[in-house]
Write an enzyme that holds these catalytic residues in place. Structure first.
Site, PDB file in Angstrom:
ATOM      1  N   ASP A  64      32.239  40.587  32.999  1.00  0.00           N
ATOM      2  CA  ASP A  64      33.391  40.540  34.043  1.00  0.00           C
ATOM      3  C   ASP A  64      33.174  39.586  35.123  1.00  0.00           C
ATOM      4  O   ASP A  64      32.137  39.837  35.737  1.00  0.00           O
ATOM      5  CB  ASP A  64      33.586  42.000  34.417  1.00  0.00           C
ATOM      6  CG  ASP A  64      34.687  42.135  35.431  1.00  0.00           C
ATOM      7  OD1 ASP A  64      35.170  41.227  36.140  1.00  0.00           O
ATOM      8  OD2 ASP A  64      35.224  43.298  35.410  1.00  0.00           O
TER       9      ASP A  64
ATOM     10  N   TYR B  21      49.787  38.803  40.970  1.00  0.00           N
ATOM     11  CA  TYR B  21      49.375  37.745  40.278  1.00  0.00           C
ATOM     12  C   TYR B  21      49.686  36.314  41.162  1.00  0.00           C
ATOM     13  O   TYR B  21      48.724  35.559  41.099  1.00  0.00           O
ATOM     14  CB  TYR B  21      50.267  37.749  38.929  1.00  0.00           C
ATOM     15  CG  TYR B  21      49.995  36.655  38.109  1.00  0.00           C
ATOM     16  CD1 TYR B  21      48.513  36.473  37.201  1.00  0.00           C
ATOM     17  CD2 TYR B  21      50.626  35.397  37.574  1.00  0.00           C
ATOM     18  CE1 TYR B  21      48.241  35.419  36.466  1.00  0.00           C
ATOM     19  CE2 TYR B  21      50.416  34.619  36.720  1.00  0.00           C
ATOM     20  CZ  TYR B  21      49.248  34.388  36.333  1.00  0.00           C
ATOM     21  OH  TYR B  21      48.784  33.193  35.465  1.00  0.00           O
TER      22      TYR B  21
END
Ligand code: UDP
Length: 311
Positions: free
Chosen positions: A58, A147
Site C-alpha cells: 500500500d 477523488y
C-alpha cells in the site's frame, strides 16, 4: 542498460497495460499494488517474466524499492466513481500520502516521476472543451470531492517537488478511458452497458442521458502516457479522445455494436455528475505529436470481446 521503472497501481486497468508496454519497450518493471481495486488476473501473464516483479504494498505506507530506479509512474488510486465513493478515505490517502511517498522515492533515487492525474480536476466544467489552463469547478465537500481534490492536491505536490527539489516530473490529465481489463463491476458507463447487454438487462442511463463524455481506447491513452514520459514537459497535459457524445447516444451505440436490443432504463443522476466533458488536446498534439487513433466502434468491439470471454 535496462531502464528500471516502478508502476504503482500496476495491477489495475491502466497500470497493467503500462506494465505490458514498458516491458515491450525493454524496461525492467516493478509493479506495486495493494489489490484493493487492482487484480492479479491483469498481470498473471507477466508473473515469471525475468523483466517483471510484483510487490504487494500500500503506497500510503513508506515505500522501499531496492536498487536503481529510472522512472516512477504513480497510477495507484481507486478511479471509477463507484470505487472512490466506496473508498473515500483510501482515495484521499493515496492521492495525498501515496503521492508524497512516491515523490520522496523519486527524489531519493533521482527518478523521473509521472503522475496519473484526471479530467476530474476540472470538476463539473463551465467551459467545453477543457484546456489545461482551465482551473475547474470542483465541490470539495461533495461526494466526488474525495477523488477530485486528491488529484488536485497530488498535482500541487508534484509541482512543489519539481520546483523545490528539482524532481523531473510529468502530469498526465487522463480523460475517460475504456478497454479490456476494466472490471465488469467497476460501475463505469462502458463496463456497465456492455455487461448489462451481455446479461440481457436494460442499459442503465443516469438522468436523461444528455450529459456528455469523450471516450478514449486504452492503447491510445497508453501511447500518450509513454510519449509524455519521454518528453520534457513538466506542466499538465490532457490525454483523451475529443470525440464527445451524450450518454444516450453511447447507449444506442453499444446496443448497435452488440446487436442486442435490451432497451434502456433511466435511473437518477448521481450528485455532481459533470454535465459535459471533452478534452482540448492541442497541447498533446503539439508537444507529443499524439492524437487518438482507435474509433469508438473498434474499441467497443475489442472491449465487448474481452467481457464475453471473461464470462
Ligand atoms: N452513467 C450512466 N449509466 C451507468 C454508469 C454511468 O448513465 O450505468 C453515466 C454517469 O452518470 C456519467 C457518465 O455515464 O454521466 C460516465 O460515468 P462513469 O462512471 O463512466 O465516469 P465519469 O465520467 O462520471 O467519471
Amino acid at each position: 542498460m535496462k531502464l528500471r521503472t516502478l508502476i504503482t497501481g500496476g495491477a489495475g486497468f491502466l497500470g497493467s497495460h503500462l506494465c505490458d508496454r514498458l516491458i515491450e519497450e525493454g524496461h525492467y518493471v516493478i509493479c506495486m499494488d495493494n489489490l484493493i481495486t487492482g487484480n492479479m488476473d491483469n498481470i498473471a501473464h507477466l508473473i515469471g517474466n525475468e523483466n517483471f516483479k510484483f510487490i504487494k504494498h500500500d503506497v500510503t505506507e513508506y515505500v522501499y524499492v531496492e536498487g536503481r530506479l529510472d522512472n516512477i509512474l504513480h497510477f495507484a488510486s481507486p478511479a471509477s466513481p463507484v470505487d472512490y465513493l466506496k473508498l473515500p478515505i483510501q482515495t484521499l490517502k493515496v492521492g495525498a500520502l501515496g503521492t508524497h511517498k512516491t515523490l520522496g522515492l523519486a527524489k531519493e533515487k533521482g527518478a523521473r516521476f509521472l503522475l496519473a492525474s484526471s479530467s476530474e480536476v476540472y470538476g463539473d466544467p463551465e467551459v467545453n472543451p477543457q484546456s489545461e489552463d482551465y482551473r475547474g469547478n470542483v465541490s470539495p465537500i461533495g461526494p466526488r470531492g474525495v477523488y477530485d481534490e486528491s488529484k488536485r492536491f497530488a498535482e500541487a505536490l508534484v509541482m512543489a517537488y519539481h520546483r523545490c527539489h528539482g524532481v523531473d516530473t510529468r502530469i498526465a490529465r487522463i480523460f475517460n478511458t475504456y478497454g479490456p481489463r476494466m472490471r465488469p463491476d467497476d460501475g463505469r458507463v462502458i463496463s456497465n452497458f456492455i455487461n448489462q447487454a451481455l446479461r440481457n438487462h436494460a442499459l442503465t442511463v443516469y438522468g436523461n442521458g444528455s450529459q456528455t463524455r469523450s471516450f478514449c481506447y486504452v492503447s491510445d491513452t497508453v501511447e500518450g502516457i509513454i510519449r509524455l514520459l519521454e518528453s520534457d514537459e513538466h506542466d499538465p497535459v490532457n490525454l483523451g479522445n475529443p470525440d464527445e457524445m451524450t450518454i444516450l447516444i453511447l447507449a444506442h451505440k453499444v446496443l448497435q455494436v452488440m446487436g442486442n436490443d435490451v432497451g434502456i432504463a433511466f435511473k437518477p443522476l448521481p450528485i455532481d455528475d459533470p454535465k459535459v466533458r471533452r478534452p482540448d488536446i492541442s497541447r498533446a498534439q503539439k508537444l507529443l505529436s499524439w492524437r487518438p487513433k482507435v474509433s469508438l466502434d473498434e474499441g467497443l468491439r475489442r472491449t465487448i470481446e474481452y467481457f464475453r470471454q471473461r464470462r
